[in-house]
Scaffold this motif. Structure first.
Motif: not given
Length: 176
Positions: A1-30
């Motif tokens: 649960m602690l990592l979920l907010p981190l992954f929500s800011l990830n630019d990738s569609v997949f939940i995986a490390f390493p993170l591919s970049g920072f984005t807020t597009k998922w929040y804009a889509a929501m």
């Protein structure tokens, strides 16, 4: 649960490390999706209503249980029963009960289910605040002419909300 907010800011569609970049597009889509905004609104309504109702009922139940009334142990055991049942089992049982009784599924039935799950936790927390409560403070308040509600509000409620070890300075005005 602690990592979920981190992954929500990830630019990738997949939940995986390493993170591919920072984005807020998922929040804009929501924010652009009407159904998601409606779901968020319903979640906030259910959460606010269930927490308020659970706290009020828990406060009243804890006050009664702290008085050591006859049958209080049975009530305390019955009220704490949902603490020992897994939440998924309790949720399915509540859904079966609601559908068997032909109660329409609505936000109201969801709030009732959440209250059934949250109430034992509220009682457990609030009963501990009433343990060792000096009943003479309530008695003195009533003897000095306060109504039952104002005694509860000015003496009981405030002393339950204060931090342990904090002086009861605010009660001296009422008891004087």
């Amino acid at each position: 649960m602690l990592l979920l907010p981190l992954f929500s800011l990830n630019d990738s569609v997949f939940i995986a490390f390493p993170l591919s970049g920072f984005t807020t597009k998922w929040y804009a889509a929501m924010a652009g999706d009407e159904e998601m905004r409606a779901a968020l609104g319903n979640t906030l309504k259910v959460g606010a209503a269930a927490s308020l109702i659970s706290t009020i009922l828990g406060l009243l139940s804890a006050k009664v249980l702290a008085r050591r009334i006859p049958g209080g142990a049975f009530f305390a055991g019955f009220a704490s029963l949902p603490l020992f049942i897994p939440d998924i089992v309790l949720g399915i049982a509540l859904l079966m009960l609601v559908t068997t009784l032909d109660i329409p599924l609505s936000l109201t039935s969801v709030v009732i289910g959440h209250v059934a799950i949250c109430l034992p936790f509220a009682i457990a927390v609030l009963v501990s605040r009433f343990e060792g409560f000096d009943l003479s403070l309530e008695e003195a308040s009533r003897d000095l002419g306060e109504t039952g509600w104002m005694t509860f509000w000015r003496v009981t409620f405030r002393s339950c909300c204060r931090h342990r070890g904090e002086p009861l300075a605010h009660l001296h005005r009422v008891v004087r």
